[in-house]
Design a protein around this motif. Structure first.
Motif, short mmCIF file in Angstrom:
data_model
loop_
_atom_site.label_atom_id
_atom_site.label_comp_id
_atom_site.label_asym_id
_atom_site.label_seq_id
_atom_site.Cartn_x
_atom_site.Cartn_y
_atom_site.Cartn_z
N ARG A 71 9.78 8.36 49.42
CA ARG A 71 9.98 7.17 49.88
C ARG A 71 9.92 6.26 49.01
O ARG A 71 10.95 5.05 48.71
CB ARG A 71 9.50 6.84 51.14
N LEU A 72 8.72 6.02 48.39
CA LEU A 72 8.55 4.84 47.30
C LEU A 72 9.67 5.33 46.31
O LEU A 72 10.08 4.06 45.70
CB LEU A 72 6.99 5.08 46.84
N TYR A 73 9.91 6.34 45.61
CA TYR A 73 10.82 6.24 44.60
C TYR A 73 12.05 5.99 45.13
O TYR A 73 12.72 5.16 44.25
CB TYR A 73 10.91 7.84 44.29
N ALA A 74 12.47 6.35 46.20
CA ALA A 74 14.05 5.83 46.72
C ALA A 74 13.96 4.16 46.75
O ALA A 74 14.76 3.42 46.45
CB ALA A 74 14.15 6.40 48.09
N GLN A 75 12.75 3.53 47.26
CA GLN A 75 12.52 2.27 47.35
C GLN A 75 12.81 1.61 45.94
O GLN A 75 13.53 0.49 45.85
CB GLN A 75 11.55 1.75 48.02
N LEU A 76 12.16 2.23 44.75
CA LEU A 76 12.22 1.49 43.78
C LEU A 76 13.32 1.66 43.07
O LEU A 76 13.99 0.87 42.50
CB LEU A 76 11.17 2.52 42.63
N ARG A 77 14.08 2.88 43.19
CA ARG A 77 15.54 2.97 42.76
C ARG A 77 16.58 1.94 43.25
O ARG A 77 17.18 1.51 42.50
CB ARG A 77 15.93 4.38 43.13
N VAL A 78 16.31 1.69 44.67
CA VAL A 78 17.09 0.75 45.05
C VAL A 78 17.18 -0.81 44.22
O VAL A 78 17.99 -1.64 43.89
CB VAL A 78 16.71 0.47 46.62
N ILE A 79 15.72 -1.15 44.17
CA ILE A 79 15.34 -2.22 43.35
C ILE A 79 16.11 -2.29 42.10
O ILE A 79 16.66 -3.29 41.24
CB ILE A 79 13.87 -2.63 43.34
N ALA A 80 15.67 -1.06 41.20
CA ALA A 80 16.12 -0.79 39.96
C ALA A 80 17.62 -0.79 39.84
O ALA A 80 18.13 -1.62 38.75
CB ALA A 80 15.35 0.52 39.32
N GLU A 81 18.33 -0.24 40.73
CA GLU A 81 19.73 -0.53 40.36
C GLU A 81 20.45 -1.48 41.06
O GLU A 81 21.55 -1.82 40.62
CB GLU A 81 20.24 1.02 41.10
N GLY A 82 19.82 -2.52 41.94
CA GLY A 82 20.41 -3.82 42.30
C GLY A 82 21.52 -3.23 43.48
O GLY A 82 21.67 -2.19 43.82
N GLU A 83 22.06 -4.27 43.70
CA GLU A 83 22.97 -4.17 44.88
C GLU A 83 24.13 -3.73 44.42
O GLU A 83 24.69 -3.59 43.47
CB GLU A 83 23.61 -5.59 45.42
N ARG A 84 24.78 -2.76 45.36
CA ARG A 84 26.06 -2.15 44.68
C ARG A 84 27.15 -2.69 45.70
O ARG A 84 27.09 -2.84 46.99
CB ARG A 84 25.80 -0.59 44.88
N VAL B 73 18.40 2.37 29.32
CA VAL B 73 18.58 0.81 29.51
C VAL B 73 17.80 0.33 28.51
O VAL B 73 17.18 -0.63 28.71
CB VAL B 73 18.21 0.58 31.16
N MET B 74 18.05 0.70 27.10
CA MET B 74 17.48 0.13 26.05
C MET B 74 18.56 -0.67 25.23
O MET B 74 19.67 0.10 25.37
CB MET B 74 16.54 1.11 25.28
N ASP B 75 18.37 -1.50 24.45
CA ASP B 75 19.36 -2.08 23.48
C ASP B 75 19.27 -1.07 22.28
O ASP B 75 18.48 -0.49 21.96
CB ASP B 75 18.92 -3.73 23.20
N SER B 76 20.39 -1.45 21.52
CA SER B 76 20.61 -0.53 20.32
C SER B 76 19.47 -0.94 19.15
O SER B 76 19.09 0.00 18.34
CB SER B 76 22.04 -0.57 19.71
N ALA B 77 18.96 -1.94 18.99
CA ALA B 77 18.06 -2.45 18.22
C ALA B 77 16.72 -1.77 18.26
O ALA B 77 16.19 -1.14 17.38
CB ALA B 77 17.70 -3.81 18.07
#
Length: 139
Positions: free
Chosen positions: A126-139, A58-62
């Motif tokens: 559990r923390l990892y799972a919760q952070l992934r939900v936030i990072a990935e957004g709603e699906r 999740v980085m831009d090309s520049a």
């Protein structure tokens, strides 16, 4: 609502704390956090294209281009034309880039352990799972 009740503020403070410590530890290895990210993406799958790394990290090309320039100058990665499709450029780790893997991963694992130490057993996953939900957004 007070600022301490704002999830974005709290996530930001946690990010600053963790990112700052990662930055400090990687500096002693001669790396920046973006360089670590790109190396980790190549340790995961050597030979990716810049576009594939952009998507994965999740980085831009520049940003990727600048990081790759510095990794090449440091002798950690190279750009190699794809043998089947000359329009593509593959990113390959050098022997030095491969050799750095264990030490860097040990450094990151130590930091993970330090950050997660205050959490009771089972709470880290559990923390990892919760952070992934936030990072990935709603699906």
């Amino acid at each position: 609502m007070g600022i301490d009740e704002c999830i974005v503020f709290t996530l930001g403070k946690a990010y600053q704390q963790a990112h700052g410590e990662l930055k400090r530890r990687l500096k002693s290895l001669g790396l920046t956090v973006p360089q670590y990210s790109v190396l980790a993406g190549l340790w995961e799958q050597d030979g990716r294209t810049a576009a594939q790394l952009c998507e994965r990290l999740v980085m831009d090309s520049a940003t990727i281009t600048g990081v790759l320039d510095r990794l090449e100058r440091a002798g950690l990665a190279t750009r190699v034309p794809d043998q089947k499709d000359r329009r593509l450029v593959r990113l390959r780790l050098t022997a030095t880039g491969v050799a750095l893997r264990d030490e860097v991963q040990r450094t990151v694992a130590d930091l993970n352990e330090q950050i997660l130490r205050p959490f009771p057993a089972g709470e880290a996953e559990r923390l990892y799972a919760q952070l992934r939900v936030i990072a990935e957004g709603e699906r």
